[in-house]
Design an enzyme around this catalytic site. Structure first.
Site, PDB file in Angstrom:
ATOM      1  N   ALA A 222      41.868  45.442  40.886  1.00  0.00           N
ATOM      2  CA  ALA A 222      42.729  44.265  40.771  1.00  0.00           C
ATOM      3  C   ALA A 222      43.285  44.259  39.348  1.00  0.00           C
ATOM      4  CB  ALA A 222      41.919  43.007  41.046  1.00  0.00           C
TER       5      ALA A 222
ATOM      6  N   GLY B 163      38.942  46.614  43.050  1.00  0.00           N
ATOM      7  CA  GLY B 163      39.764  46.260  44.208  1.00  0.00           C
ATOM      8  C   GLY B 163      40.393  47.473  44.870  1.00  0.00           C
TER       9      GLY B 163
ATOM     10  N   GLU C 237      37.780  48.671  47.132  1.00  0.00           N
ATOM     11  CA  GLU C 237      37.675  47.674  48.204  1.00  0.00           C
ATOM     12  C   GLU C 237      38.849  47.790  49.178  1.00  0.00           C
ATOM     13  OE1 GLU C 237      37.187  44.732  45.126  1.00  0.00           O
ATOM     14  OE2 GLU C 237      35.346  44.022  46.062  1.00  0.00           O
TER      15      GLU C 237
ATOM     16  N   GLU D  69      33.259  46.174  38.155  1.00  0.00           N
ATOM     17  CA  GLU D  69      33.494  44.777  37.769  1.00  0.00           C
ATOM     18  C   GLU D  69      32.443  44.245  36.803  1.00  0.00           C
ATOM     19  OE1 GLU D  69      33.753  46.013  40.809  1.00  0.00           O
ATOM     20  OE2 GLU D  69      35.533  45.216  41.824  1.00  0.00           O
TER      21      GLU D  69
END
Ligand code: CAA
Length: 257
Positions: A65, A108, A111, A131
């Site tokens: 992300a 992300g 993911e 993260e």
């Protein structure tokens, strides 16, 4: 629609989405995620498309992300803007999605790859959930999906230390379906997608739905669901065509009915 962060093409019956923010290693900002959702919804609604491939660049599928976009948030704004939730649009897609991953698939990005139906990895692929190094935890399903893919011990180690897994380890532990040379990645992914898109689309969609059930329900309920779908498929012309073609020693000509 014009896209700024992804490229969207049709290759015959396959929809191809290329993440395209090279300066940020395809970091998934809200604009990119929104465009991805729109492109996927378009392919889902397009009856000529039978399978979708999502890929990135040689260096990065996606490096997570967008940290710079997330950095100023507080709890209230993260909650109100529904930060990360738009990722869910990927799993709503009813047609198969293949992730073709080269380079970094982090946070992300990892993911997103796991939200796809299966992952084909280049030998350069690197997966990780870093993260923890940013003072947060995975927020788009990483703690749940990675654990289901690779088991508790390895998922826990990756989430707690942020270490990356190379393609070999990812294949060994069941995260990716197979590894191909980086130069062949797109061709191999498109070949698999073409093969899927040539089968009967409703059968493909029901096969996907049935495998997904394995993650969402008990074994006995999943088996019962599968059996009902299997029996229902005898209502399709494609079942008759597939089995007749076998007995007549010819290739089936599925009409998606
Ligand atoms: N968000 C925003 N920008 C990013 C980014 C990210 N996730 N990853 C890389 N970039 C940017 C860098 O800031 C840099 O931009 P500038 O040139 O403007 O400085 C550019 O992309 C190139 O990156 P690097 O110079 O860092 O490239 P590198 O080859 O030296 O390192 C890397 C590559 C190891 C992937 C490194 O970029 C990195 O560690 N990126 C962050 C990975 C990460 O922590 N991802 C998790 C994000 S949080 C998340 O995803 C939450 C969630 O669960 C949804």
């Amino acid at each position: 629609m014009g896209y700024e962060n992804i490229r969207v093409e049709k290759r015959g019956k396959v929809g191809l989405i290329t993440l395209d923010r090279p300066k940020a290693l395809n970091a998934l900002n809200s604009a990119l995620i929104a465009e991805l959702g729109t492109a996927l919804d378009g392919f889902d609604a397009d009856e000529r498309i039978g399978c979708v491939v999502i890929t990135g660049s040689e260096k990065a599928f996606a490096a997570g992300a967008d940290i710079k976009e997330m950095q100023p948030h507080n709890f209230a704004s993260a909650y109100q803007t529904d930060l990360i939730t738009p990722f869910d649009r990927v799993s709503r897609n009813r047609k198969p999605i293949i992730a073709a991953v080269a380079g970094y698939a982090l946070g992300g990005g990892c993911e997103l790859a796991m939200l796809c139906d299966f992952i084909i990895a280049a030998d350069t692929a690197k997966f990780g959930q870093p993260e923890i190094t940013l003072g947060v935890i995975p927020g788009a399903g990483g703690t749940q999906r990675l654990t289901r893919f690779v088991g508790k011990s390895k998922a826990m180690e990756m989430v707690l230390t942020g270490r990356m897994m190379d393609a070999e380890e990812a294949e060994r532990s069941g995260l990716v379906s197979r590894i191909v040379p980086a130069d062949d990645l797109l061709e191999e992914a498109l070949k698999a997608a073409d093969k899927i898109a040539d089968f009967s689309l409703p059968v493909v969609m029901m096969a996907k739905e049935s495998v997904d059930r394995a993650y969402e329900t008990t074994l006995s309920e999943g088996v019962r669901f599968e059996r009902r779908v299997f029996q229902a498929l005898f209502a399709l012309e494609d079942q008759n065509e597939g089995m007749t073609a076998f007995t007549e020693k010819r290739s089936p000509d599925f009409r998606n009915k």
